[in-house]
Design a protein around this motif. Structure first.
Motif, mmCIF file in Angstrom:
data_model
loop_
_atom_site.group_PDB
_atom_site.id
_atom_site.type_symbol
_atom_site.label_atom_id
_atom_site.label_comp_id
_atom_site.label_asym_id
_atom_site.label_seq_id
_atom_site.Cartn_x
_atom_site.Cartn_y
_atom_site.Cartn_z
ATOM 1 N N ALA A 118 -0.051 3.656 -17.538
ATOM 2 C CA ALA A 118 -1.136 3.298 -16.618
ATOM 3 C C ALA A 118 -0.806 3.750 -15.197
ATOM 4 N N LYS A 119 0.471 3.638 -14.823
ATOM 5 C CA LYS A 119 0.890 4.103 -13.496
ATOM 6 C C LYS A 119 0.712 5.613 -13.371
ATOM 7 N N ALA A 120 1.098 6.338 -14.402
ATOM 8 C CA ALA A 120 0.990 7.800 -14.365
ATOM 9 C C ALA A 120 -0.465 8.228 -14.216
ATOM 10 N N VAL A 121 -1.358 7.542 -14.912
ATOM 11 C CA VAL A 121 -2.789 7.851 -14.818
ATOM 12 C C VAL A 121 -3.293 7.569 -13.405
ATOM 13 N N LEU A 122 -2.874 6.437 -12.835
ATOM 14 C CA LEU A 122 -3.322 6.082 -11.482
ATOM 15 C C LEU A 122 -2.731 7.027 -10.437
ATOM 16 N N ARG A 123 -1.473 7.438 -10.636
ATOM 17 C CA ARG A 123 -0.874 8.399 -9.685
ATOM 18 C C ARG A 123 -1.676 9.693 -9.658
ATOM 19 N N LYS A 124 -2.082 10.154 -10.826
ATOM 20 C CA LYS A 124 -2.874 11.384 -10.890
ATOM 21 C C LYS A 124 -4.207 11.188 -10.167
ATOM 22 N N LYS A 125 -4.829 10.049 -10.367
ATOM 23 C CA LYS A 125 -6.099 9.752 -9.704
ATOM 24 C C LYS A 125 -5.897 9.725 -8.186
ATOM 25 N N CYS A 126 -4.809 9.094 -7.730
ATOM 26 C CA CYS A 126 -4.530 8.998 -6.297
ATOM 27 C C CYS A 126 -4.323 10.374 -5.684
ATOM 28 N N LYS A 127 -3.597 11.231 -6.385
ATOM 29 C CA LYS A 127 -3.331 12.566 -5.857
ATOM 30 C C LYS A 127 -4.618 13.382 -5.760
ATOM 31 N N ASN A 128 -5.536 13.159 -6.700
ATOM 32 C CA ASN A 128 -6.841 13.824 -6.619
ATOM 33 C C ASN A 128 -7.629 13.314 -5.416
ATOM 34 N N ILE A 129 -7.556 12.007 -5.180
ATOM 35 C CA ILE A 129 -8.237 11.435 -4.022
ATOM 36 C C ILE A 129 -7.647 11.995 -2.730
ATOM 37 N N LEU A 130 -6.318 12.034 -2.665
ATOM 38 C CA LEU A 130 -5.651 12.533 -1.462
ATOM 39 C C LEU A 130 -6.005 13.986 -1.173
ATOM 40 N N ARG A 154 6.106 6.356 -5.995
ATOM 41 C CA ARG A 154 6.109 7.703 -6.583
ATOM 42 C C ARG A 154 6.997 7.804 -7.808
ATOM 43 N N GLY A 155 7.500 6.669 -8.252
ATOM 44 C CA GLY A 155 8.221 6.646 -9.521
ATOM 45 C C GLY A 155 9.731 6.676 -9.427
ATOM 46 N N LYS A 156 10.268 6.796 -8.218
ATOM 47 C CA LYS A 156 11.726 6.865 -8.061
ATOM 48 C C LYS A 156 12.365 5.480 -7.912
ATOM 49 N N GLY A 157 11.603 4.508 -7.440
ATOM 50 C CA GLY A 157 12.112 3.147 -7.313
ATOM 51 C C GLY A 157 13.042 2.910 -6.140
ATOM 52 N N TYR A 158 13.072 3.840 -5.173
ATOM 53 C CA TYR A 158 13.989 3.697 -4.042
ATOM 54 C C TYR A 158 13.774 2.388 -3.285
ATOM 55 N N TYR A 159 12.524 2.110 -2.933
ATOM 56 C CA TYR A 159 12.255 0.955 -2.081
ATOM 57 C C TYR A 159 12.380 -0.360 -2.835
ATOM 58 N N ASP A 160 11.981 -0.390 -4.097
ATOM 59 C CA ASP A 160 12.165 -1.605 -4.897
ATOM 60 C C ASP A 160 13.650 -1.956 -4.958
ATOM 61 N N ALA A 161 14.483 -0.948 -5.205
ATOM 62 C CA ALA A 161 15.929 -1.183 -5.305
ATOM 63 C C ALA A 161 16.505 -1.621 -3.963
ATOM 64 N N TYR A 162 16.035 -1.008 -2.875
ATOM 65 C CA TYR A 162 16.575 -1.358 -1.564
ATOM 66 C C TYR A 162 16.191 -2.779 -1.170
ATOM 67 N N LEU A 163 14.963 -3.158 -1.464
ATOM 68 C CA LEU A 163 14.521 -4.509 -1.117
ATOM 69 C C LEU A 163 15.345 -5.548 -1.890
ATOM 70 N N LYS A 164 15.654 -5.250 -3.134
ATOM 71 C CA LYS A 164 16.500 -6.164 -3.908
ATOM 72 C C LYS A 164 17.892 -6.263 -3.294
ATOM 73 N N GLY A 170 9.203 -8.395 -12.345
ATOM 74 C CA GLY A 170 10.639 -8.460 -12.147
ATOM 75 C C GLY A 170 11.272 -7.170 -11.676
ATOM 76 N N SER A 171 10.500 -6.088 -11.713
ATOM 77 C CA SER A 171 11.026 -4.786 -11.296
ATOM 78 C C SER A 171 10.292 -4.268 -10.062
ATOM 79 N N ASP A 172 8.974 -4.303 -10.105
ATOM 80 C CA ASP A 172 8.167 -3.819 -8.988
ATOM 81 C C ASP A 172 8.003 -4.922 -7.944
ATOM 82 N N MET A 173 8.369 -4.585 -6.709
ATOM 83 C CA MET A 173 8.320 -5.567 -5.626
ATOM 84 C C MET A 173 6.977 -5.501 -4.895
ATOM 85 N N PHE A 174 6.409 -6.668 -4.605
ATOM 86 C CA PHE A 174 5.171 -6.740 -3.839
ATOM 87 C C PHE A 174 5.493 -6.694 -2.341
ATOM 88 N N VAL A 175 4.522 -6.233 -1.546
ATOM 89 C CA VAL A 175 4.692 -6.243 -0.090
ATOM 90 C C VAL A 175 3.924 -7.432 0.492
#
Length: 209
Positions: A9-21, A146-156, A185-190
């Motif tokens: 579902a994330k991959a589908v939404l990322r593609k949609k977002c990139k089309n919007i951008l 973008r799928g790398k998880g850098y910020y989720d990991a840093y916030l943890k 438990g993996s994706d962090m909310f802002v």
């Protein structure tokens, strides 16, 4: 929902977002970036923060250059991402001249070179505020990265070190969705998502006239 289903579902939404951008004009992105920047600078959480990390924006993101300059000129301590392999740390920016002299990465983003050793913010007192990038967001604070998880990991890591910075994201109004697929438990909310609403955009149009 199973993790693999969420990833799909994330991959589908990322593609949609990139089309919007890709459909957004430079003037639209600039207009929205200006509105969002003003919202951030007037935010009490921003004004009360002294140690702030900010992403250095790519062309398809809400522009952060003016925010960065404001942070430095306000004598707040500005931190920027330094990516190395699968990990990211937040390192101090010494001045605007320091920023201008930073080399570009393969993503066309400035960051200190690998031999320019700077301490991570978590080693020197933590962060008060993290401005977190992303492709899309929900009003509830769900974030599609973008799928790398850098910020989720840093916030943890911040939490593990005993720091709980305020997190704010900047979003084009076309990329604000009712729901964003997340892995519990993996994706962090802002904490806050800033975006231009219809009234903001209309006010800005009237000013330009």
């Amino acid at each position: 929902m199973a993790s693999t289903t969420i990833q799909t579902a994330k991959a589908v939404l990322r593609k949609k977002c990139k089309n919007i951008l890709s459909s957004l004009s430079e003037s639209d992105k600039n207009q929205q970036s200006d509105i969002i920047s003003k919202k951030l600078l007037s935010l009490p959480e921003f004004q009360d923060s002294n140690r702030i990390s900010i992403y250095l924006s790519m062309d398809e993101e809400v522009a952060t250059d003016q925010i960065l300059k404001h942070i430095v000129r306000s004598k707040k301590t500005c931190f920027i991402p330094h990516y190395s392999g699968p990990s990211m740390k937040m390192v101090p920016l010494r001045s605007l001249e320091d920023y201008e002299n930073l080399p570009l990465t393969k993503w066309n983003i400035k960051q200190p070179s690998d031999d320019d050793i700077r301490p991570d913010a978590l080693e020197t007192g933590g962060l008060d505020l993290i401005i977190m990038p992303g492709l899309a967001f929900s009003l509830a604070g769900a974030r599609l990265g973008r799928g790398k998880g850098y910020y989720d990991a840093y916030l943890k890591r911040c939490y593990e070190h005993g720091y709980k910075p305020v997190t704010v994201s900047l979003c084009f109004h076309q990329l604000l969705f009712d729901n964003i697929p997340v892995i519990p438990g993996s994706d962090m909310f802002v904490d806050k998502v800033l975006y231009p609403d219809a009234a903001d955009l209309m006010d800005n149009i009237n000013i330009l006239r």
